[in-house]
Design an enzyme around this catalytic site. Structure first.
Site, PDB file in Angstrom:
ATOM      1  N   GLU A 113       0.871  -1.172   0.000  1.00  0.00           N
ATOM      2  CA  GLU A 113       0.000   0.000   0.000  1.00  0.00           C
ATOM      3  C   GLU A 113       0.904   1.216   0.000  1.00  0.00           C
ATOM      4  O   GLU A 113       1.443   1.607   1.039  1.00  0.00           O
ATOM      5  CB  GLU A 113      -0.934  -0.016   1.216  1.00  0.00           C
ATOM      6  CG  GLU A 113      -1.882  -1.195   1.248  1.00  0.00           C
ATOM      7  CD  GLU A 113      -2.802  -1.260   0.040  1.00  0.00           C
ATOM      8  OE1 GLU A 113      -2.945  -0.243  -0.668  1.00  0.00           O
ATOM      9  OE2 GLU A 113      -3.383  -2.325  -0.210  1.00  0.00           O
ATOM     10  N   CYS A 157      -1.978   9.148   2.617  1.00  0.00           N
ATOM     11  CA  CYS A 157      -1.557   8.552   1.344  1.00  0.00           C
ATOM     12  C   CYS A 157      -2.557   8.804   0.226  1.00  0.00           C
ATOM     13  O   CYS A 157      -2.190   8.756  -0.949  1.00  0.00           O
ATOM     14  CB  CYS A 157      -1.297   7.062   1.516  1.00  0.00           C
ATOM     15  SG  CYS A 157      -2.722   6.116   2.072  1.00  0.00           S
TER      16      CYS A 157
END
Length: 480
Positions: free
Chosen positions: A229, A263
Site C-alpha cells: 500500500e 496517502c
C-alpha cells in the site's frame, strides 16, 4: 569521541537483540500455527471482540499518544480517521466472518462427473504487517483485523517515528493476545529491514514507494507474497460546471486532514484555466473556515517531525526558485504547524510535481479541455486515488473508464477508504493487492480448490491404453 563510539556500539547491540527477538517470535508463532492451523469462527470472532474492547477502553490514551508523537494531532482527527474506522472494520468482520469462511460450491463439468467441487478458505500461517507513521493506529488495526479474521498469527512492525503510539500499541495488544498469536516489534530502520526478511506467509507494507521496492526485494528471497500500500500523486479534477464552493470545500477537507499527511490526500488539482482564480478564492475560504487561525489551534495537526518539515520546506523553496507562485493561506507558521499553501504556475521540473507531497501544499494545474486533464493523468504513474468533481453523469463515466487509479471518489475525497465493503489498494507504483472487509479476508487466506469423488470412478474410461471406442467418443463430444 569515546562517548560516540560507546553509543554506536550500544545501539548496534540493541538492534542485534531486537533482530534476535524477531526471529524467536516468528518461530513461536510458526509453532503455534502448526498446533492450530484452522481456528474456528467462534475463536476468531472472540479475538476480534477482544481487540475492539481494548481499543474502546484505551481510546483516550491512544489519542494522547498519537498527539504526543505529532507534536499536536487533532483529537477529532484521530477519532474520525483512526479509531472509528478501526472499530467499524472489526464490527463488519465479526458480523460476516461465518459467511466468509463457508466453503464456496463450484461447478464440475459434465465430462468429470460424478464429482463435486468447492473452494475452502484456509489461513496462510504467519502474517507480517509493517505500519507507517501517518496513521499508526488505523494502519496497524486494519490489516490486523483482516489477518485475524482469516485465522492467522500476526507480527506487527510499528514505526520508529511514532514512539509513544508504538509502545502503547505493543502494550495494549499484549494485554489481550499471547505473543504466539499477535506480537509487536519496535526499533529503527535496520529492525524493519530484518522484519521484512523473515519468511512470512504474507507480508503487508504501507509506506513510501521507494521503501516498498526494498521490502519487495527482501520478501522475494523467501518468495513471500506481498501486499504493498504505497501512495503517489493522487489528482483531483474540477470540472467546467461544478460549483466551485462544492469542489473546494471537499478537496480542502481531504487535503487538510492530518495536515495532508495522508496517502490518499489530493496531491494536485486540475482546474479549467478560466476557473483557477475562482477556485483559489473558494479554496482559501474553505480552509480558513475550517481553521480561523493557525496559532494554538488544537484542530490543526502538526507535521510529524523536523525531517518531514525540512522536506516540505525544501519543496517550497525549490518551487519558488523555478517560477512557482506560492499562495500561503495563513500569515505565519507556529512550530511544526505548517501553513497551508497553494502553488500556481507549477511545472514538471519542480520536486513538488515529481514526489508525493504528504503535507499541506497543493499545486494547481490549469487545463483547457477535460481530455487534456485525462491525458495529463494518464501520462504519469498510476495514483492510489483519483477525485472528480462534477455532476455530469457522462463525464463521470469517462473518468471511471479512461483513467486508472487504486480507487475513485466522485464528488468527495478520502471517504472511499472508510467503506468496509470496498477493497482498498493501489495499482502499479501506488501499490499491489487489496485489503479491507472481504478482500482483506481473501488476501490473508488461501483459496484452496477441492475436487471430491467417491467410489464410482468414471475417469477410468480415459485411462491408457489409448485408442478405445469410448475415448474416441469422449473426444468427439468434448474436444470441439
Amino acid at each position: 569521541m569515546v562517548a560516540d563510539i560507546a553509543y554506536l556500539e550500544q545501539s548496534l547491540q540493541s538492534s542485534q537483540q531486537q533482530v534476535g527477538a524477531l526471529q524467536a517470535s516468528f518461530a513461536r508463532q510458526r509453532q503455534a500455527f502448526a498446533a492450530n492451523p484452522m481456528p474456528s469462527a467462534e475463536q476468531r470472532i472472540q479475538w476480534l471482540k477482544d481487540l475492539r474492547e481494548v481499543l474502546l477502553a484505551q481510546q483516550d490514551a491512544l489519542v494522547q499518544a498519537i498527539s504526543a508523537d505529532f507534536g499536536n494531532r487533532s483529537a477529532d482527527e484521530t477519532l474520525l480517521a483512526e479509531l472509528m474506522p478501526s472499530l467499524h472494520g472489526i464490527h463488519y468482520a465479526t458480523q460476516r466472518l461465518k459467511k466468509w469462511m463457508r466453503p464456496s460450491r463450484r461447478r464440475v463439468a459434465l465430462q468429470f462427473m460424478p464429482a463435486s467441487a468447492k473452494v475452502i478458505y484456509q489461513p496462510l500461517g504467519v502474517v507480517g504487517i509493517i505500519v507507517p507513521w501517518n496513521y499508526p493506529l488505523f494502519l496497524a488495526m486494519g490489516p490486523l483485523v483482516g489477518a485475524l479474521a482469516a485465522g492467522n498469527r500476526v507480527m506487527i512492525k510499528m514505526s520508529e517515528s511514532t514512539p509513544a503510539t508504538s509502545q502503547l500499541v505493543k502494550e495494549l495488544l499484549a494485554q489481550v493476545f499471547p505473543e504466539d498469536l499477535v506480537s509487536v516489534a519496535l526499533g529503527e530502520a535496520e529492525v524493519g529491514m530484518a522484519f521484512s526478511r523473515l519468511p512470512f506467509d504474507h507480508l503487508l507494507f504501507t509506506g513510501a514507494t521507494s521503501v516498498g521496492r526494498h521490502v519487495m526485494r527482501a520478501a522475494a528471497d523467501n518468495l513471500t507474497p506481498v501486499t504493498l500500500e504505497l501512495g503517489g500523486k493522487s489528482p483531483a479534477i474540477v470540472s467546467a460546471e461544478v460549483p466551485l464552493r462544492d469542489a473546494a470545500e471537499r478537496i480542502a477537507f481531504g487535503k487538510t486532514l492530518n495536515a495532508g499527511q495522508t496517502c490518499v490526500a489530493p496531491d494536485y488539482v486540475l482546474v479549467p484555466k478560466e476557473r483557477v482564480e475562482g477556485f483559489v478564492e473558494a479554496y482559501r475560504a474553505a480552509v480558513q473556515g475550517f481553521y480561523p487561525q493557525l496559532a494554538d489551534n488544537p484542530d490543526y495537526t502538526a507535521i510529524i517531525n523536523e525531517r518531514q518539515q525540512q522536506r516540505l520546506d525544501g519543496y517550497l523553496e525549490d518551487a519558488r526558485s523555478k517560477g512557482a507562485t506560492v499562495v500561503p493561506l495563513f500569515a505565519e507558521a507556529q512550530g511544526r504547524r505548517m501553513p497551508h499553501c497553494l502553488l500556481l504556475d507549477v511545472n514538471d521540473e519542480m520536486q513538488v510535481m515529481q514526489d508525493e507531497i504528504f503535507g499541506p501544499l497543493l499545486p494547481i494545474v490549469p487545463y483547457e479541455h477535460i481530455d487534456d486533464a485525462f491525458a495529463y493523468i494518464n501520462l504519469r504513474p498510476r495514483p492510489l486515488a483519483l477525485y472528480y468533481f462534477g455532476y455530469d453523469r457522462g463525464e463521470q463515466q469517462r473518468v471511471l473508464h479512461e483513467t486508472h487509479s487504486g480507487g475513485v471518489c466522485l464528488n468527495d475525497t478520502l471517504l472511499h477508504v472508510a467503506q468496509d465493503d470496498l477493497p482498498f489498494g493501489g495499482i502499479g507504483p501506488s501499490g499491489m493487492g487489496h485489503y479491507h472487509g472481504h478482500e482483506g479476508f481473501l488476501t490473508f487466506s488461501k483459496a484452496k480448490g477441492v475436487l471430491s469423488k467417491q467410489r464410482f470412478n468414471a475417469a477410468r474410461l480415459i485411462y491408457p491404453p489409448y485408442g478405445k471406442t469410448l475415448q474416441k467418443l469422449v473426444y468427439k463430444l468434448f474436444v470441439r
